[in-house]
Design an enzyme around this catalytic site. Structure first.
Site, short mmCIF file in Angstrom:
data_model
loop_
_atom_site.label_atom_id
_atom_site.label_comp_id
_atom_site.label_asym_id
_atom_site.label_seq_id
_atom_site.Cartn_x
_atom_site.Cartn_y
_atom_site.Cartn_z
N LYS A 161 -3.28 -2.17 7.71
CA LYS A 161 -2.47 -0.98 8.03
C LYS A 161 -1.41 -1.34 9.04
CE LYS A 161 -4.01 2.81 7.16
NZ LYS A 161 -4.02 3.83 6.12
N GLU A 201 -0.91 5.05 -7.91
CA GLU A 201 -0.43 6.01 -6.89
C GLU A 201 0.72 6.80 -7.47
OE1 GLU A 201 -2.42 5.28 -4.46
OE2 GLU A 201 -1.80 6.59 -2.84
N LYS A 221 0.86 -1.18 0.00
CA LYS A 221 0.00 0.00 0.00
C LYS A 221 0.91 1.24 0.00
CE LYS A 221 -4.25 1.77 2.13
NZ LYS A 221 -3.86 3.19 2.24
N1 1X8 Z 1 -7.93 3.22 -1.97
C1 1X8 Z 1 -7.61 2.19 -2.76
O1 1X8 Z 1 -8.42 1.57 -3.39
C2 1X8 Z 1 -6.16 1.80 -2.87
C3 1X8 Z 1 -5.08 2.49 -2.38
C4 1X8 Z 1 -3.86 1.85 -2.68
C5 1X8 Z 1 -2.54 2.29 -2.37
N2 1X8 Z 1 -2.33 3.41 -1.66
N3 1X8 Z 1 -1.47 1.56 -2.75
C6 1X8 Z 1 -1.62 0.41 -3.45
C7 1X8 Z 1 -2.89 -0.06 -3.79
C8 1X8 Z 1 -3.01 -1.32 -4.56
N4 1X8 Z 1 -1.89 -1.92 -4.97
O2 1X8 Z 1 -4.13 -1.75 -4.81
C9 1X8 Z 1 -4.00 0.68 -3.40
S1 1X8 Z 1 -5.68 0.38 -3.71
#
Ligand code: 1X8
Length: 320
Positions: free
Chosen positions: A312, A172, A117
């Site tokens: 998280k 992102e 994430k």
């Molecule tokens: N808010 C969201 O749906 C997401 C937020 C994020 C993030 N900050 N980083 C990676 C992913 C990912 N690889 O899916 C996602 S998905």
């Protein structure tokens, strides 16, 4: 205005193609194939040709990455496909409960994809016939801001795809830790307010109306969602990420296909350990049911998919 000869036009095209390939290797694959001075010499030659013959400039020319316009403001963008948010989970028990709900709803066990994430700014990129036509912030998921001109200066965002397809992807935009440290050093020297963290620095850079500022901030991206697939055939998340790679997008290669929740938890523990060594900030792990038809069966609650969870990490212990 002087008219370029056929040879000059061909040379400009050859320089653009070569420089864009070098930039792709450097900014998307992190595997440069030539030294910087080779790139710089060819770049200088292209700048000279485009100065002598401005009609040679194309929108996917590497010279367009430096920005140079000052926007009056950011227009609003309505996302045809809303950007969803994720349900947060904070411990192993909640992940086991998530898996139990999924298995109960589907009547069987499923594969999961784990992805880091990224602590940046969510963006949506729209392409028409292979050309980057619009980039927007997530906003509230339905209405975002048009930051196309700033995103054009982000070197890892392709201005032209390898195929002339029309689609929309999400990911992102982030500032690497090293760039964040360097930026704050300069701001401190200039008596400017420093950014609290790389996420704020990335968001602040993309909110600038002068596109030269965003161009100077060494922003990067990881794309992770095919929103509007266009002609792309992908039946699950893990292969969709490979499709994003083959289209020319930068994706995060720490992703892992997990057959069980124990493998998901092992991934989480592994990257909780590795977090401080990564060259970008992460705040957790995104867990997704891999198969797209299973995702469709599970659907969404009012605000978030039932087929995903965002684990998280506990806040990092303050640097002692
Ligand atoms: N808010 C969201 O749906 C997401 C937020 C994020 C993030 N900050 N980083 C990676 C992913 C990912 N690889 O899916 C996602 S998905």
């Amino acid at each position: 205005m002087a008219v370029p000869s056929t040879e000059v036009q061909q040379r400009a095209e050859e320089l653009r193609t070569t420089l864009n390939q070098y930039a792709y290797e450097y900014y998307v694959k992190d595997q440069p194939s030539v030294e910087d001075y080779v790139y710089d010499r060819l770049y200088k030659e292209l700048v000279q040709l485009e100065t002598d013959y401005p009609q040679l400039v194309t929108e996917d020319s590497p010279t367009q990455r430096v920005g140079g316009i000052v926007l009056p403001g950011f227009e609003k963008v309505i996302h045809d496909i809303p950007l969803y948010s994720l349900n947060d989970v904070f411990d192993k028990e909640e992940i086991i409960a998530f898996d139990a709900r999924v298995q109960k709803a589907l009547g069987r066990a499923v594969d999961y994809v784990c992805e880091l994430k990224i602590d940046g700014l969510s963006i949506s990129l729209k392409y028409e016939n292979g050309r980057f036509v619009r980039g927007a912030t997530r906003g509230d998921g339905t209405v975002g801001e048009n930051i196309t001109e700033n995103l054009k200066t982000v070197k890892s965002i392709p201005l032209k795809l390898k195929e002339p397809v029309s689609l929309e992807v999400r990911g992102e935009c982030y500032m690497p830790k090293a760039s964040f440290i360097r930026l704050n050093q300069v701001r401190e020297e200039e008596g400017l307010e420093v950014f609290a963290n790389p996420r704020n620095a990335a968001a602040g850079s993309l909110r600038q109306l002068d596109t030269r500022i965003a161009a100077s901030r060494n922003l990067s991206t990881f794309l992770y969602t095919l929103a509007d697939f266009g002609p792309i055939e992908a039946h699950d998340q893990f292969s969709a990420l490979d499709e994003l790679d083959s289209l020319g997008f930068r994706t995060n290669h720490e992703r892992r296909l997990c057959r069980t929740i124990d493998e998901v938890w092992a991934y989480i523990e592994e990257f909780h350990e590795k977090r401080s060594e990564l060259p970008y900030e992460i705040d957790g792990v995104v867990i997704k049911v891999n198969d797209f038809s299973d995702q469709d069966t599970l659907g969404f609650t009012v605000k978030a998919p039932r087929w995903a969870a965002a684990y998280k990490f506990p806040p990092e212990e303050a640097e002692t």
